[in-house]
Write a protein that holds these residues in place. Structure first.
Motif, PDB file in Angstrom:
ATOM      1  N   GLY A   1       0.236  -1.721  -0.622  1.00 36.81           N
ATOM      2  CA  GLY A   1      -0.275   0.094   0.216  1.00 36.81           C
ATOM      3  C   GLY A   1       0.950   1.615   0.112  1.00 36.81           C
ATOM      4  N   ILE A   2       2.039   1.331   1.199  1.00 35.85           N
ATOM      5  CA  ILE A   2       2.585   2.327   0.548  1.00 35.85           C
ATOM      6  C   ILE A   2       3.519   2.556  -0.427  1.00 35.85           C
ATOM      7  CG2 ILE A   2       4.994   3.780   2.162  1.00 35.85           C
ATOM      8  CD1 ILE A   2       4.152   2.282   4.853  1.00 35.85           C
ATOM      9  N   LEU A   3       3.668   1.429  -0.934  1.00 27.98           N
ATOM     10  CA  LEU A   3       4.707   1.905  -2.733  1.00 27.98           C
ATOM     11  C   LEU A   3       4.063   2.731  -3.728  1.00 27.98           C
ATOM     12  CD1 LEU A   3       6.726  -1.509  -1.973  1.00 27.98           C
ATOM     13  CD2 LEU A   3       7.551   0.573  -2.395  1.00 27.98           C
ATOM     14  N   LEU A   4       2.349   1.514  -3.287  1.00 29.63           N
ATOM     15  CA  LEU A   4       1.309   2.223  -4.873  1.00 29.63           C
ATOM     16  C   LEU A   4       0.952   3.267  -4.159  1.00 29.63           C
ATOM     17  CD1 LEU A   4      -0.207  -1.371  -4.774  1.00 29.63           C
ATOM     18  CD2 LEU A   4       0.714  -0.021  -6.757  1.00 29.63           C
ATOM     19  N   VAL A   5       0.725   3.941  -3.198  1.00 27.95           N
ATOM     20  CA  VAL A   5       0.375   5.298  -2.437  1.00 27.95           C
ATOM     21  C   VAL A   5       1.367   6.435  -3.587  1.00 27.95           C
ATOM     22  CG1 VAL A   5       0.049   6.972  -1.041  1.00 27.95           C
ATOM     23  CG2 VAL A   5      -1.409   5.221  -0.915  1.00 27.95           C
ATOM     24  N   GLY A   6       2.622   6.322  -3.126  1.00 25.80           N
ATOM     25  CA  GLY A   6       3.982   6.804  -3.693  1.00 25.80           C
ATOM     26  C   GLY A   6       4.046   6.587  -5.430  1.00 25.80           C
ATOM     27  N   PHE A   7       3.773   6.009  -6.030  1.00 26.05           N
ATOM     28  CA  PHE A   7       3.771   5.719  -7.292  1.00 26.05           C
ATOM     29  C   PHE A   7       2.774   6.515  -7.873  1.00 26.05           C
ATOM     30  CE2 PHE A   7       2.247   3.636 -11.082  1.00 26.05           C
ATOM     31  CZ  PHE A   7       3.297   3.401 -11.404  1.00 26.05           C
ATOM     32  N   LEU A   8       1.540   6.778  -6.836  1.00 25.24           N
ATOM     33  CA  LEU A   8       0.197   7.615  -7.651  1.00 25.24           C
ATOM     34  C   LEU A   8       0.490   9.011  -7.430  1.00 25.24           C
ATOM     35  CD1 LEU A   8      -2.996   5.535  -5.762  1.00 25.24           C
ATOM     36  CD2 LEU A   8      -2.259   6.296  -8.473  1.00 25.24           C
ATOM     37  N   ILE A   9       1.366   9.143  -6.111  1.00 26.38           N
ATOM     38  CA  ILE A   9       1.862  10.420  -5.768  1.00 26.38           C
ATOM     39  C   ILE A   9       2.482  11.159  -6.827  1.00 26.38           C
ATOM     40  CG2 ILE A   9       2.439  12.535  -4.156  1.00 26.38           C
ATOM     41  CD1 ILE A   9       1.287  10.541  -1.712  1.00 26.38           C
ATOM     42  N   VAL A  10       3.968  10.600  -6.915  1.00 21.93           N
ATOM     43  CA  VAL A  10       4.792  10.602  -7.844  1.00 21.93           C
ATOM     44  C   VAL A  10       4.215  10.927  -9.255  1.00 21.93           C
ATOM     45  CG1 VAL A  10       7.133  11.112  -8.939  1.00 21.93           C
ATOM     46  CG2 VAL A  10       6.652   9.730  -6.514  1.00 21.93           C
ATOM     47  N   GLY A  11       3.017   9.637  -9.704  1.00 24.85           N
ATOM     48  CA  GLY A  11       3.009   9.978 -11.173  1.00 24.85           C
ATOM     49  C   GLY A  11       1.692  11.564 -10.856  1.00 24.85           C
ATOM     50  N   LEU A  12       1.111  12.258  -9.842  1.00 26.95           N
ATOM     51  CA  LEU A  12       0.031  13.422  -9.963  1.00 26.95           C
ATOM     52  C   LEU A  12       0.744  14.403  -9.762  1.00 26.95           C
ATOM     53  CD1 LEU A  12      -2.042  13.118  -7.137  1.00 26.95           C
ATOM     54  CD2 LEU A  12      -2.815  13.015  -9.544  1.00 26.95           C
TER      55      LEU A  12
ATOM     56  N   MET B   1      -2.785  -3.229  -8.118  1.00 29.53           N
ATOM     57  CA  MET B   1      -1.401  -3.555  -9.543  1.00 29.53           C
ATOM     58  C   MET B   1      -1.772  -3.257 -10.732  1.00 29.53           C
ATOM     59  SD  MET B   1       2.913  -4.608  -8.904  1.00 29.53           S
ATOM     60  CE  MET B   1       2.895  -4.628  -7.363  1.00 29.53           C
ATOM     61  N   PHE B   2      -2.031  -4.301 -11.177  1.00 23.70           N
ATOM     62  CA  PHE B   2      -2.423  -3.692 -12.674  1.00 23.70           C
ATOM     63  C   PHE B   2      -3.020  -2.840 -13.399  1.00 23.70           C
ATOM     64  CE2 PHE B   2      -5.255  -5.158 -16.382  1.00 23.70           C
ATOM     65  CZ  PHE B   2      -4.380  -5.499 -16.784  1.00 23.70           C
ATOM     66  N   PRO B   3      -4.537  -2.444 -12.438  1.00 18.72           N
ATOM     67  CA  PRO B   3      -4.726  -1.222 -13.622  1.00 18.72           C
ATOM     68  C   PRO B   3      -3.804  -0.225 -12.898  1.00 18.72           C
ATOM     69  CG  PRO B   3      -6.208  -2.170 -11.609  1.00 18.72           C
ATOM     70  CD  PRO B   3      -4.967  -3.200 -12.037  1.00 18.72           C
ATOM     71  N   LEU B   4      -3.339   0.380 -11.615  1.00 20.50           N
ATOM     72  CA  LEU B   4      -2.996   1.670 -11.372  1.00 20.50           C
ATOM     73  C   LEU B   4      -1.211   2.004 -12.032  1.00 20.50           C
ATOM     74  CD1 LEU B   4      -2.851   1.058  -7.343  1.00 20.50           C
ATOM     75  CD2 LEU B   4      -4.572   2.941  -9.019  1.00 20.50           C
ATOM     76  N   VAL B   5      -0.958   0.774 -12.602  1.00 16.28           N
ATOM     77  CA  VAL B   5       0.627   0.715 -13.320  1.00 16.28           C
ATOM     78  C   VAL B   5       0.899   0.622 -14.374  1.00 16.28           C
ATOM     79  CG1 VAL B   5       2.767  -0.516 -13.860  1.00 16.28           C
ATOM     80  CG2 VAL B   5       1.774  -0.257 -10.867  1.00 16.28           C
ATOM     81  N   TYR B   6      -0.905   0.060 -14.661  1.00 18.62           N
ATOM     82  CA  TYR B   6      -0.903  -0.314 -16.434  1.00 18.62           C
ATOM     83  C   TYR B   6      -1.653   1.028 -17.288  1.00 18.62           C
ATOM     84  CZ  TYR B   6       2.512  -4.275 -16.622  1.00 18.62           C
ATOM     85  OH  TYR B   6       3.862  -4.427 -16.384  1.00 18.62           O
TER      86      TYR B   6
END
Length: 185
Positions: A34-45, A178-183
């Motif tokens: 969850g922490i990794l994916l939230v970080g990924f989303l924040i940097v994506g924003l 992860m799949f929809p968030l990343v791809y």
């Protein structure tokens, strides 16, 4: 005679300890991802153009196929937990789950080989560093889990089967998020 020396009380205490360990592992895994994916989303924003450009170099179809492979693996793991499953059926289901897990790894490594060539391009910002961190961390869990599935298949005690199949389903769940968030996002 205390409760610990009584066989039934000792079994109940062991089952409670095993269940607690299982849920501590599950929640710690979910928190880490969850922490990794939230970080990924924040940097994506913060870097939307770079992330959009980088995503164009991913292969969502291949990742979708890998999703089906991992879900098939999870289905096999679920078959191993059926109370009516014989020892042979339980072993076969665990080995099949592991083999599908290794197939996931092979497909992911093939996918990485295509992405590695563009990963260092500065126009993509932090996308590929985070992509390889998040998906690589997941990949390590798949590799480790597949090996544990093989080990448990050798001696499929019910508690061990429950532990690894639950963790395997958590690995599936993480990939499904992860799949929809990343791809796809």
């Amino acid at each position: 005679m205390d409760a610990r020396s009584h066989p039934i009380a000792a079994t109940v205490e062991e089952d409670t300890t095993d269940a607690l360990l299982l849920w501590v592992l599950v929640w710690s895994e979910l928190a880490a991802f969850g922490i990794l994916l939230v970080g990924f989303l924040i940097v994506g924003l913060l870097q939307p153009d770079a992330f959009a450009a980088a995503r164009s170099h991913l292969d969502p179809l291949l990742a979708g196929i890998n999703t089906l492979v991992l879900l098939t693996s999870g289905w096999q793991a679920a078959l191993a937990t059926r109370p009516s499953a014989s020892l042979k059926q339980r072993r076969r289901a665990l080995v099949n789950a592991a083999l599908f897990g290794f197939a996931f790894v092979g497909i992911k490594l093939f996918e990485y080989s295509a992405e590695a060539g563009v990963a260092g391009d500065p126009q993509f910002g932090s996308f590929f560093e985070l992509y390889f961190l998040v998906t690589g961390f997941h990949l390590l869990h798949v590799v480790f889990g597949a090996f544990v599935l093989i080990i448990v298949a050798w001696r499929p005690k019910p508690g061990n089967v429950e532990l690894i199949t639950t963790l395997w389903h958590v690995i599936d769940l993480v990939w499904i998020v992860m799949f929809p968030l990343v791809y796809l996002v």
